[in-house]
Enzyme design. Sequence first.
Site, mmCIF file in Angstrom:
data_model
loop_
_atom_site.group_PDB
_atom_site.id
_atom_site.type_symbol
_atom_site.label_atom_id
_atom_site.label_comp_id
_atom_site.label_asym_id
_atom_site.label_seq_id
_atom_site.Cartn_x
_atom_site.Cartn_y
_atom_site.Cartn_z
ATOM 1 N N MET A 32 0.841 -1.196 0.000
ATOM 2 C CA MET A 32 0.000 0.000 0.000
ATOM 3 C C MET A 32 0.882 1.255 0.000
ATOM 4 O O MET A 32 1.274 1.734 -1.047
ATOM 5 C CB MET A 32 -0.970 -0.054 1.179
ATOM 6 C CG MET A 32 -1.982 -1.191 1.029
ATOM 7 S SD MET A 32 -3.272 -1.269 2.290
ATOM 8 C CE MET A 32 -2.390 -1.724 3.753
ATOM 9 N N CYS A 33 1.171 1.785 1.169
ATOM 10 C CA CYS A 33 1.852 3.079 1.266
ATOM 11 C C CYS A 33 3.286 3.053 0.750
ATOM 12 O O CYS A 33 3.727 4.002 0.105
ATOM 13 C CB CYS A 33 1.793 3.591 2.699
ATOM 14 S SG CYS A 33 0.082 3.804 3.275
ATOM 15 N N VAL A 34 4.028 1.984 1.032
ATOM 16 C CA VAL A 34 5.407 1.900 0.548
ATOM 17 C C VAL A 34 5.420 1.869 -0.979
ATOM 18 O O VAL A 34 6.129 2.647 -1.628
ATOM 19 C CB VAL A 34 6.136 0.669 1.145
ATOM 20 C CG1 VAL A 34 7.477 0.444 0.459
ATOM 21 C CG2 VAL A 34 6.326 0.842 2.651
#
Length: 189
Positions: free
Chosen positions: A117-119
């Site tokens: 997701m964020c990475v």
Amino acid sequence: MTHRVEALIVVDVQSAFVVGDGAVPDADRLVERTTDLIARARSGGALVVHLQNDGQPGEDDEPHTPGWELHHPVEPGPAEVVIRKPKDDGFDGTTLGGVLSGAGVEALAVCGVMSEMCVQATARTALARGYRVVLPYDAHATQNVPAAPGISEEIPAATVSRVAAWALGSDADTTTHSADVLFTAPGSA
């Protein structure tokens, strides 16, 4: 093979994700690797950016709750900043792009949670903006993906993290060891 970078982006290493029942599997290893990366980035004169996710009300990373707090101590100053983010992508709706370009960064390493997701979203946008991106496999993590009855068994977190990095394609410099990342001051990578 060593990978020289001028900035470290520490994605959402917040208490909710690395301590207690909600911690990613093998959180101790992740914290050990991110601690080492931060220390080496600081000593190398690289820019350190801590991204801090603002979760929705009731979520583990809801702002100003214990789970929202950054796990690593921050040394605020021109070479180390905290940027709060409202979405997965650390560039979306934040000052990250301006901070990186203002510092003259051309190459950066990304670590933290959650891999898929964020990475991945932050790394993908960095690539699209022309940065050279290094993603060490041993410095990002996520949760197991639950089984989908009749479709698939549970997918182990380590596999999900590996696939998230692989999905970035050959544009990202992936390395198996965070120890292979070398830090320099912006303008010297």
